[in-house]
Design a protein around this motif. Structure first.
Motif, PDB file in Angstrom:
ATOM      1  N   PRO A 136       1.563  -4.854   3.761  1.00  0.00           N
ATOM      2  CA  PRO A 136       0.425  -5.776   5.140  1.00  0.00           C
ATOM      3  C   PRO A 136       0.804  -5.865   6.018  1.00  0.00           C
ATOM      4  O   PRO A 136       1.587  -6.696   6.018  1.00  0.00           O
ATOM      5  CB  PRO A 136      -0.494  -6.647   4.136  1.00  0.00           C
ATOM      6  N   TRP A 178     -10.249   9.223   4.414  1.00  0.00           N
ATOM      7  CA  TRP A 178      -9.127   8.316   4.268  1.00  0.00           C
ATOM      8  C   TRP A 178      -9.857   7.742   6.351  1.00  0.00           C
ATOM      9  O   TRP A 178      -9.592   6.709   6.461  1.00  0.00           O
ATOM     10  CB  TRP A 178      -8.002   8.286   5.116  1.00  0.00           C
ATOM     11  N   ALA A 203       1.199  -0.849   0.060  1.00  0.00           N
ATOM     12  CA  ALA A 203      -0.074   0.159  -0.239  1.00  0.00           C
ATOM     13  C   ALA A 203       0.557   1.093   0.127  1.00  0.00           C
ATOM     14  O   ALA A 203       1.803   1.224   0.772  1.00  0.00           O
ATOM     15  CB  ALA A 203      -0.870   0.047   1.470  1.00  0.00           C
ATOM     16  N   SER A 216      -3.220  -2.304   4.761  1.00  0.00           N
ATOM     17  CA  SER A 216      -3.865  -3.127   4.474  1.00  0.00           C
ATOM     18  C   SER A 216      -3.693  -2.803   2.591  1.00  0.00           C
ATOM     19  O   SER A 216      -3.752  -1.782   2.785  1.00  0.00           O
ATOM     20  CB  SER A 216      -5.017  -3.942   5.214  1.00  0.00           C
ATOM     21  N   ASP A 217      -3.668  -3.703   1.641  1.00  0.00           N
ATOM     22  CA  ASP A 217      -4.411  -3.537   1.012  1.00  0.00           C
ATOM     23  C   ASP A 217      -5.675  -2.163   0.458  1.00  0.00           C
ATOM     24  O   ASP A 217      -5.551  -1.218  -0.185  1.00  0.00           O
ATOM     25  CB  ASP A 217      -5.296  -4.719  -0.638  1.00  0.00           C
ATOM     26  N   ALA A 218      -6.443  -2.857   1.621  1.00  0.00           N
ATOM     27  CA  ALA A 218      -7.746  -1.412   1.319  1.00  0.00           C
ATOM     28  C   ALA A 218      -7.199   0.151   1.791  1.00  0.00           C
ATOM     29  O   ALA A 218      -7.777   1.238   1.259  1.00  0.00           O
ATOM     30  CB  ALA A 218      -8.935  -1.748   2.235  1.00  0.00           C
ATOM     31  N   LEU A 219      -5.641  -0.171   2.382  1.00  0.00           N
ATOM     32  CA  LEU A 219      -5.425   1.846   2.839  1.00  0.00           C
ATOM     33  C   LEU A 219      -4.310   1.771   1.778  1.00  0.00           C
ATOM     34  O   LEU A 219      -3.405   3.140   1.989  1.00  0.00           O
ATOM     35  CB  LEU A 219      -4.551   1.485   3.864  1.00  0.00           C
ATOM     36  N   ASP A 220      -3.897   1.363   0.050  1.00  0.00           N
ATOM     37  CA  ASP A 220      -4.014   1.883  -0.833  1.00  0.00           C
ATOM     38  C   ASP A 220      -3.995   3.457  -1.149  1.00  0.00           C
ATOM     39  O   ASP A 220      -5.555   3.193  -1.537  1.00  0.00           O
ATOM     40  CB  ASP A 220      -3.525   0.783  -2.059  1.00  0.00           C
ATOM     41  N   GLU A 263     -12.836   6.624   7.229  1.00  0.00           N
ATOM     42  CA  GLU A 263     -13.501   5.369   7.485  1.00  0.00           C
ATOM     43  C   GLU A 263     -13.191   4.244   7.346  1.00  0.00           C
ATOM     44  O   GLU A 263     -13.146   3.490   8.461  1.00  0.00           O
ATOM     45  CB  GLU A 263     -15.066   5.199   6.833  1.00  0.00           C
ATOM     46  N   LYS A 264     -12.165   4.286   6.403  1.00  0.00           N
ATOM     47  CA  LYS A 264     -11.351   3.098   6.058  1.00  0.00           C
ATOM     48  C   LYS A 264     -10.007   2.893   6.842  1.00  0.00           C
ATOM     49  O   LYS A 264      -9.833   1.160   7.273  1.00  0.00           O
ATOM     50  CB  LYS A 264     -10.334   3.604   4.824  1.00  0.00           C
TER      51      LYS A 264
END
Length: 106
Positions: free
Chosen positions: A20, A57, A2, A91-95, A59-60
């Motif tokens: 990650p 960002w 990320a 995590s990948d969601a935080l890229d 919420e993520k």
């Protein structure tokens, strides 16, 4: 992996790769990001890794846990989007995550 961008108080940006499972704080320390002191090494026992999460960002990045809430009492200029970077797992969601580093840490 990320990409995380750290924005200094003066507007200077530094984008680094986060693995990650690591914390945002560990990523900052590994990449020598100024202003992330991380005195306790990520044990949530200080507030020297305080950051501001950019609004898109929040919420993520997830919610603060009770221990983090308590430790933020010791941080400088706490805001609604304040977090301890040791408590945010990469995590990948935080890229693409963008965080601002406060003017100073206590």
């Amino acid at each position: 992996m990320a990409k995380i961008t750290f924005i200094q108080h003066n507007g200077t940006e530094q984008t680094v790769d986060g693995l990650p499972g690591m914390s945002v704080m560990e990523t900052a320390v590994k990449n020598q990001v100024p202003g992330i002191d991380a005195d306790c090494g990520g044990a949530c026992a200080c507030a020297t890794c305080h950051v501001y999460i950019e609004p898109d960002w929040v919420e993520k990045a997830g919610a603060r846990n009770p221990m983090e809430e308590d430790m933020l009492d010791f941080a400088f200029d706490v805001r609604d989007n304040s977090r301890l970077s040791c408590q945010i797992k990469v995590s990948d969601a935080l890229d693409g995550l963008r965080v601002k580093v406060p003017e100073k840490q206590f």
